[in-house]
Design an enzyme around this catalytic site. Structure first.
Site, PDB file in Angstrom:
ATOM      1  N   HIS A 138       1.028  -1.249   0.073  1.00 66.33           N
ATOM      2  CA  HIS A 138      -0.035  -0.170  -0.073  1.00 66.33           C
ATOM      3  C   HIS A 138       0.844   1.095  -0.131  1.00 66.33           C
ATOM      4  CE1 HIS A 138      -3.186   2.596   0.925  1.00 66.33           C
ATOM      5  NE2 HIS A 138      -2.732   3.135   1.971  1.00 66.33           N
ATOM      6  N   LYS A 159      -0.182  10.747   0.932  1.00 63.94           N
ATOM      7  CA  LYS A 159       0.775  10.241  -0.009  1.00 63.94           C
ATOM      8  C   LYS A 159       0.203  10.643  -1.379  1.00 63.94           C
ATOM      9  CE  LYS A 159      -0.211   6.035   1.258  1.00 63.94           C
ATOM     10  NZ  LYS A 159      -1.037   6.378   2.445  1.00 63.94           N
ATOM     11  N   ASP A 177      -1.820   3.949  -4.584  1.00 55.88           N
ATOM     12  CA  ASP A 177      -2.738   3.037  -3.691  1.00 55.88           C
ATOM     13  C   ASP A 177      -2.172   1.731  -3.602  1.00 55.88           C
ATOM     14  OD1 ASP A 177      -4.953   2.949  -1.675  1.00 55.88           O
ATOM     15  OD2 ASP A 177      -5.872   1.566  -3.518  1.00 55.88           O
ATOM     16  N   ARG A 243      18.161  14.117  12.512  1.00 52.87           N
ATOM     17  CA  ARG A 243      18.214  15.608  12.103  1.00 52.87           C
ATOM     18  C   ARG A 243      19.631  15.631  11.456  1.00 52.87           C
ATOM     19  NH1 ARG A 243      16.815  19.563  16.875  1.00 52.87           N
ATOM     20  NH2 ARG A 243      16.942  21.193  15.115  1.00 52.87           N
TER      21      ARG A 243
END
Length: 309
Positions: A138, A159, A177, A243
């Site tokens: 997915h 998405k 999808d 980071r």
């Protein structure tokens, strides 16, 4: 249901069907091929009967040296109920003993004009592609600067909207999808879209749009090798996100590990631009340029210099 049958080889490679038409629906379960040279000499102890059999000039030249009784015996042993087919290359003449054994067993006997080596290579590539392990994920698959980026995340995280923005910025949609993935090699995953939803994109509140119709043929592609996974998740204040980019996550799909980047989502973040930069930075890393590593080395040098003073 078998992925490949003998009939598929006949259609794909324009093979001539000489006999055994009743067996063209036999399944092919392996991409390995067999050239039964040692079997022609009578050694069938390890005969791989479940493979496609290729008879080239070498095999048939040796076959001509055998007695009539030996020829009949060897061909009956070659043509089993398990054998998908036997292909004669270079448009060579078919031995009568092979033709008779094929008719008796119902095994398809085919012929090709190609050389044995050339046909063997093409058959192997075709069968490996068709018989490769597959799965469905997915997510959304987009081609960004030549990098196949699989965007994953829970439903509703954004998405498809991010993919739409990427398409507007000149990148190409592969699947939305549901992404069908096949492992073509030990480290090669190729993603594509199911035929039913090919070139379609679902945007909540807007519905289903056809990307190729709206943005043109240059905005889509049928398949793409996947090299990077970007997982979108709702920003969690309690979670520490990377980071610097020194730590590299991995995600395993089938038997292949891919680099994975987790991007936290919250209002104000331009995900399309961030994913673009992530794809470019990934390419740079593969070329040997790692900005995070360079920064870390400069920082360590500065610390060592400070300690010396």
């Amino acid at each position: 249901m078998p992925k490949v049958r003998t009939k598929d080889l006949i259609e794909q490679f324009q093979l001539e069907l000489i006999s055994g038409e009743e067996g063209i629906h036999r399944p092919i379960d392996t991409s390995d091929l067999s050239r039964p040279g040692i079997e022609m000499a009578g050694f069938f102890t390890y005969y791989p009967a479940d493979r496609v059999q290729l008879l080239g000039k070498t095999e048939l030249t040796f076959f001509d040296t055998l007695t009539t009784e030996q020829k009949q015996e060897r061909m009956k042993a070659l043509c089993t109920e398990e054998t998908p087919c036997i292909i004669i290359t270079r448009n060579q003449d078919v031995p009568d003993e092979l033709l008779q054994a094929s008719r008796e067993s119902g095994m398809p006997l085919l012929r090709s004009s190609q050389t044995t080596t050339r046909l063997s290579s093409r058959l192997t590539n075709y069968l490996e592609g068709k018989l490769a392990p597959t799965t469905a994920v997915h997510g959304v698959l987009v081609d960004i600067y030549g990098v196949g980026v699989l965007i994953t995340g829970q439903s509703g995280v954004g998405k498809s909207e991010t993919a739409l923005e990427l398409v507007k910025r000149g990148h190409r949609l592969v699947a939305d999808d549901s992404v069908e993935i096949r492992q073509e090699d030990e480290d090669t995953l190729v993603g594509s879209s199911p035929d039913l939803i090919e070139h379609l994109l679902e945007i909540r509140g807007l519905g289903i749009i056809n990307v190729m119709t709206l943005f043109g043929a240059g905005a889509v592609r049928n398949y793409k090798r996947i090299t990077l996974v970007i997982n979108l998740e709702i920003w969690d204040q309690k979670k520490n996100y990377d980071r610097l980019g020194l730590d590299e996550e991995k995600m395993k799909i089938i038997d292949t590990e891919l680099t994975k980047i987790t991007l936290p989502v919250r209002p104000g973040r331009n995900l399309a631009v961030i994913i673009e930069v992530a794809a470019m930075n990934f390419r740079l890393k593969r070329m040997g340029v790692n900005a995070a590593q360079q920064f870390s080395e400069r920082l360590m040098s500065a610390i060592e210099l400070g300690n010396q003073e």
